[in-house]
Design a protein around this motif. Structure first.
Motif, PDB file in Angstrom:
ATOM      1  N   UNK A 248      40.864   7.421 -21.693  1.00 25.10           N
ATOM      2  CA  UNK A 248      41.568   7.924 -20.515  1.00 25.10           C
ATOM      3  C   UNK A 248      42.754   8.792 -20.926  1.00 25.10           C
ATOM      4  N   UNK A 249      43.496   8.345 -21.930  1.00 19.19           N
ATOM      5  CA  UNK A 249      44.655   9.105 -22.367  1.00 19.19           C
ATOM      6  C   UNK A 249      44.278  10.483 -22.875  1.00 19.19           C
ATOM      7  N   UNK A 250      43.209  10.548 -23.669  1.00 22.73           N
ATOM      8  CA  UNK A 250      42.794  11.844 -24.210  1.00 22.73           C
ATOM      9  C   UNK A 250      42.321  12.793 -23.115  1.00 22.73           C
TER      10      UNK A 250
ATOM     11  N   UNK B 107      43.258  14.051 -12.708  1.00 23.48           N
ATOM     12  CA  UNK B 107      43.486  14.384 -14.112  1.00 23.48           C
ATOM     13  C   UNK B 107      42.671  15.554 -14.632  1.00 23.48           C
ATOM     14  N   UNK B 108      41.668  16.035 -13.866  1.00 27.99           N
ATOM     15  CA  UNK B 108      40.822  17.119 -14.354  1.00 27.99           C
ATOM     16  C   UNK B 108      41.477  18.470 -14.322  1.00 27.99           C
ATOM     17  N   UNK B 109      42.593  18.594 -13.570  1.00 32.13           N
ATOM     18  CA  UNK B 109      43.324  19.862 -13.448  1.00 32.13           C
ATOM     19  C   UNK B 109      42.428  20.953 -12.871  1.00 32.13           C
ATOM     20  N   UNK B 110      41.592  20.573 -11.890  1.00 25.08           N
ATOM     21  CA  UNK B 110      40.698  21.541 -11.253  1.00 25.08           C
ATOM     22  C   UNK B 110      41.253  21.950  -9.888  1.00 25.08           C
TER      23      UNK B 110
ATOM     24  N   UNK C 131      34.528   6.615 -14.148  1.00 25.22           N
ATOM     25  CA  UNK C 131      34.634   5.281 -14.748  1.00 25.22           C
ATOM     26  C   UNK C 131      34.322   5.321 -16.242  1.00 25.22           C
ATOM     27  N   UNK C 132      35.006   4.478 -16.990  1.00 25.69           N
ATOM     28  CA  UNK C 132      34.923   4.379 -18.443  1.00 25.69           C
ATOM     29  C   UNK C 132      35.592   5.562 -19.142  1.00 25.69           C
ATOM     30  N   UNK C 133      36.142   6.477 -18.363  1.00 24.17           N
ATOM     31  CA  UNK C 133      36.806   7.647 -18.943  1.00 24.17           C
ATOM     32  C   UNK C 133      38.209   7.770 -18.350  1.00 24.17           C
TER      33      UNK C 133
END
Length: 438
Positions: free
Chosen positions: A11-13, A127-130, A226-228
């Motif tokens: 998630x952090x990356x 978080x995707x910055x889209x 999820x998981x990301x």
């Protein structure tokens, strides 16, 4: 340099990439710090974590690969219905349910229900910055099983989602907060929202598909996977949209939620708010209004209203959904909505000693910082009651659900995450309410 527990590294990356820092270095604690003794924590910090800090601050990270996304009208896949489903699943564009293929014709049908340009940018979502655009709102509306005439509501939802006050970027956190979407105005009836019995049950296209749209847009545009990027410990399904029973409220002299939030009666309004914990106050009926209110307040205290953030000084804004049967008893006894909120504020109190150890520590820190002394006081004493919100108007009250039942729904809002945000629904100049089936 960022410190994370090992379960949050992916998630952090991905979050760092969305913040345009793809090479951000991390130092990683193995496992979760909350379940490790202090000496073990120090051992980890002095060892591998320290080595990672030194490397991260002295070694230049590799250049990140540039990823391009398709243009609006690009054809990204051709195939049978089943092949489309498999393609979308493989690319994580679906939450696992079948999607309606977003063909150009279907997307264009949605765009007919707005006067805004398909290229218009509504906001940029982490978080995707889209970029959230009118075009990708239509695409995800198609995929979610919405009808084209829902488009104005979908746009209002995304406008609210993009408001920094809501803080959409935080919704991948451990508690797995879901969002409650509330609709007010004539559009409730025009689009066929259910607002009576089974108000939050699947089975009504407007409530269900628009609720699904929220989660689909969060996934495909905001980038919560999820998981990301989505680290909800348990998480939850998308919430069915809650429509207010404005007729029942008006019959008993109450204004709808939208008016409480600053809009005019008769305006179409969408409100979004986080709902981290939801519970029911079941069978609160009693011979007197006072007893009913006390029954509801007991369950509000059980719910805790995610009070740890209140200790930090943050504003918490729970949503209380009352059925018409409950409101009828209250209004017959002379209670206005503001009087009900005042009663909740004064009497929905938490016994501090019931809190878990870590939250008690946050309570102590809140006392030391002088946060909200009017509500939580100034003493570290745990064997006492404290108020759960900062002001009566912090409580959102909605009338909906089975008109003949004495149940109440309580949604705990998450403090700094998902503050209530409302947007007016902008109908196109050519708007005509859809004709109901014969």
């Amino acid at each position: 340099m960022t410190m994370v527990c090992s379960g949050f590294l992916t998630q952090g990356r991905m979050t760092a990439k969305g913040l345009e820092m793809p090479g951000l270095p991390f130092t990683v604690h193995p496992g979760h710090v909350n379940v490790v003794k202090d000496e073990k924590l120090r051992e980890h910090a002095r060892g591998k974590m320290l080595e990672q800090v030194i490397e991260g601050l002295t070694v230049q990270p590799a250049e990140a690969a540039v990823v391009t996304e398709p243009a609006q009208r690009d054809i990204i896949f051709e195939g049978s219905f089943d092949e489309v489903q498999e393609h979308f699943l493989q690319h994580e564009w679906s939450e696992g349910l079948p999607v309606t293929p977003p063909t150009l014709a279907r997307v264009e049908a949605f765009l007919k229900y707005t006067d805004r340009s398909p290229e218009e940018i509504v906001g940029t979502l982490l978080p995707g910055n889209r970029e959230a655009t009118i075009w990708n709102i239509a695409v995800n509306g198609v995929m979610s099983g919405c009808r084209p005439e829902y488009m104005p509501v979908l746009i209002a939802i995304v406008e609210a989602m993009a408001d920094p006050v809501f803080g959409v970027e935080h919704l991948g956190h451990t508690p797995g907060t879901e969002t409650l979407i509330i609709v007010n105005g004539p559009i409730v009836k025009e689009l066929g929202f259910n607002f009576t019995q089974a108000a939050l049950r699947p089975g009504f296209q407007a409530n269900t598909s628009i609720g699904r749209f929220w989660r689909m847009f969060m996934r495909n545009v905001a980038g919560f996977l999820p998981h990301k990027t989505d680290k909800g410990c348990f998480g939850g399904n998308f919430r069915i949209v809650l429509a207010e029973n404005e007729d029942a409220a008006a019959d008993m002299g109450w204004e709808p939620l939208s008016v409480d939030l600053g809009f005019r009666r008769g305006e179409n309004v969408v409100t979004i708010t986080s709902c981290t914990e939801a519970t029911q106050a079941i069978e609160v009926g009693a011979p007197t209004a006072e007893e009913i209110l006390r029954n509801i307040e007991a369950r509000m205290a059980d719910n805790h209203l995610f009070i740890q953030f209140f200790f930090r000084g943050d504003r918490t804004r729970p949503t209380i959904v009352l059925t018409p049967a409950v409101v009828k008893v209250l209004t017959d006894a002379g209670y206005t909505k503001s009087m009900v909120r005042q009663h909740f504020y004064e009497n929905a109190q938490l016994w501090v000693a019931n809190l878990s150890g870590m939250i008690v520590q946050r309570f102590y820190r809140g006392i030391e910082a002088g946060n909200r002394p009017e509500q939580i006081g100034t003493s570290n004493e745990l064997t006492r009651y404290i108020r759960m919100v900062g002001h009566p108007d912090d409580i959102l009250v909605v009338v909906s659900g089975d008109p003949d039942r004495d149940h109440v729904m309580i949604c705990a809002q998450n403090g700094f995450i998902g503050q209530p945000v409302s947007r007016k629904v902008q109908l196109p100049a050519s708007w005509q309410p859809p004709r109901k089936p014969a």
